[in-house]
Scaffold this motif. Structure first.
Motif, PDB file in Angstrom:
ATOM      1  N   ILE A 277      58.489 -11.906 -23.756  1.00  0.00           N
ATOM      2  CA  ILE A 277      58.716 -10.609 -23.116  1.00  0.00           C
ATOM      3  C   ILE A 277      60.102 -10.079 -23.448  1.00  0.00           C
ATOM      4  O   ILE A 277      60.293  -8.878 -23.626  1.00  0.00           O
ATOM      5  CB  ILE A 277      58.507 -10.711 -21.590  1.00  0.00           C
ATOM      6  CG1 ILE A 277      57.039 -11.009 -21.295  1.00  0.00           C
ATOM      7  CG2 ILE A 277      58.964  -9.461 -20.863  1.00  0.00           C
ATOM      8  CD1 ILE A 277      56.769 -11.451 -19.881  1.00  0.00           C
ATOM      9  N   GLU A 278      61.075 -10.965 -23.559  1.00  0.00           N
ATOM     10  CA  GLU A 278      62.456 -10.547 -23.814  1.00  0.00           C
ATOM     11  C   GLU A 278      62.736 -10.203 -25.270  1.00  0.00           C
ATOM     12  O   GLU A 278      63.645  -9.418 -25.548  1.00  0.00           O
ATOM     13  CB  GLU A 278      63.424 -11.641 -23.353  1.00  0.00           C
ATOM     14  CG  GLU A 278      63.325 -11.948 -21.879  1.00  0.00           C
ATOM     15  CD  GLU A 278      63.528 -10.711 -21.013  1.00  0.00           C
ATOM     16  OE1 GLU A 278      64.410  -9.879 -21.326  1.00  0.00           O
ATOM     17  OE2 GLU A 278      62.792 -10.569 -20.025  1.00  0.00           O
TER      18      GLU A 278
ATOM     19  N   ARG B  47      58.265  -3.563 -26.782  1.00  0.00           N
ATOM     20  CA  ARG B  47      58.304  -3.761 -25.332  1.00  0.00           C
ATOM     21  C   ARG B  47      58.160  -2.403 -24.668  1.00  0.00           C
ATOM     22  O   ARG B  47      58.987  -1.526 -24.878  1.00  0.00           O
ATOM     23  CB  ARG B  47      59.634  -4.369 -24.893  1.00  0.00           C
ATOM     24  CG  ARG B  47      59.812  -5.819 -25.256  1.00  0.00           C
ATOM     25  CD  ARG B  47      61.151  -6.353 -24.751  1.00  0.00           C
ATOM     26  NE  ARG B  47      61.094  -6.574 -23.317  1.00  0.00           N
ATOM     27  CZ  ARG B  47      61.790  -5.899 -22.412  1.00  0.00           C
ATOM     28  NH1 ARG B  47      62.601  -4.947 -22.756  1.00  0.00           N
ATOM     29  NH2 ARG B  47      61.676  -6.170 -21.134  1.00  0.00           N
TER      30      ARG B  47
ATOM     31  N   ALA C 162      54.432  -6.454 -23.767  1.00  0.00           N
ATOM     32  CA  ALA C 162      55.219  -6.984 -24.881  1.00  0.00           C
ATOM     33  C   ALA C 162      54.263  -7.401 -25.995  1.00  0.00           C
ATOM     34  O   ALA C 162      53.369  -8.222 -25.772  1.00  0.00           O
ATOM     35  CB  ALA C 162      56.050  -8.173 -24.421  1.00  0.00           C
TER      36      ALA C 162
ATOM     37  N   THR D  26      55.405  -4.722 -17.785  1.00  0.00           N
ATOM     38  CA  THR D  26      55.924  -4.811 -19.149  1.00  0.00           C
ATOM     39  C   THR D  26      54.806  -5.255 -20.072  1.00  0.00           C
ATOM     40  O   THR D  26      54.119  -6.244 -19.807  1.00  0.00           O
ATOM     41  CB  THR D  26      57.112  -5.794 -19.235  1.00  0.00           C
ATOM     42  OG1 THR D  26      58.131  -5.361 -18.329  1.00  0.00           O
ATOM     43  CG2 THR D  26      57.679  -5.858 -20.647  1.00  0.00           C
TER      44      THR D  26
ATOM     45  N   ALA E  33      57.889  -0.806 -20.948  1.00  0.00           N
ATOM     46  CA  ALA E  33      58.049  -1.152 -19.534  1.00  0.00           C
ATOM     47  C   ALA E  33      57.946   0.116 -18.695  1.00  0.00           C
ATOM     48  O   ALA E  33      58.500   1.159 -19.060  1.00  0.00           O
ATOM     49  CB  ALA E  33      59.380  -1.849 -19.303  1.00  0.00           C
TER      50      ALA E  33
ATOM     51  N   GLU F  87      51.587  -9.513 -20.983  1.00  0.00           N
ATOM     52  CA  GLU F  87      51.823  -8.484 -19.983  1.00  0.00           C
ATOM     53  C   GLU F  87      52.378  -9.151 -18.732  1.00  0.00           C
ATOM     54  O   GLU F  87      51.920 -10.224 -18.340  1.00  0.00           O
ATOM     55  CB  GLU F  87      50.534  -7.742 -19.642  1.00  0.00           C
ATOM     56  CG  GLU F  87      49.970  -6.963 -20.817  1.00  0.00           C
ATOM     57  CD  GLU F  87      48.700  -6.235 -20.463  1.00  0.00           C
ATOM     58  OE1 GLU F  87      48.629  -5.620 -19.373  1.00  0.00           O
ATOM     59  OE2 GLU F  87      47.760  -6.293 -21.273  1.00  0.00           O
TER      60      GLU F  87
END
Length: 162
Positions: A13-14, A19, A123, A121, A21, A103
């Motif tokens: 996710i990072e 991404r 991703a 989010t 959000a 997700e």
């Protein structure tokens, strides 16, 4: 035909190449929102219009999801923190192009501890055309998310109404 996606974890996710959000506010408490997301999976089609079928698999460790238009996902739940977070990884899909997708739904008490701030989010990874298509889809995905949160909130409020 179903395709296997790359098995990624929450850290994806990072650092995912794409991404998206979105944030919305619900009047319902975080615990109620979490239950609707994680414990009442089969109820998703009632409040998330894009979802036509949702059912838990593997005793709740996974999900099968079908969307309007025929897209299908087999997912693995990668985080289930009551009242705080619900996240899942797509393992298999018939959607073309994507190579990885996670997700995450983060829940936090709203201002002055009223309601819930919901952050979704999305991703993903895939070749350049997929990344461009997802960027172009951002406004529609945001609208779909906000509409879903409003519908979920209405559904949850109806449960508590006298």
């Amino acid at each position: 035909m179903a395709r296997r996606l790359r098995p990624v974890g929450l850290d994806f996710i990072e650092h995912a190449p794409t991404r998206l959000a979105f944030t919305a506010r619900a009047a319902a408490a975080p615990d109620a929102v979490y239950r609707a997301l994680a414990d009442e999976v089969t109820g998703w089609p009632a409040w998330f219009r894009a979802v036509t079928l949702a059912r838990p698999t593997g005793g709740g460790a996974g999900r099968e999801i079908r969307l309007v238009g025929g897209v299908r996902f087999q997912e693995t739940v990668v985080a289930s923190d009551p009242g705080l977070r619900y996240a899942y990884r797509v393992d298999e899909t018939n959607a073309p192009g994507m190579s990885a997708l996670v997700e995450e739904w983060l829940l936090a008490p709203g201002p002055d501890a009223a309601g819930t701030l919901v952050r979704w989010t999305f991703a993903a990874d895939g070749p350049a055309p997929v990344r461009l298509a997802l960027a172009a889809a951002r406004p529609g995905l945001g609208r779909s998310f906000r509409t879903a949160v409003r519908a979920l909130d209405t559904r949850l409020a109806a449960r508590t109404a006298p």
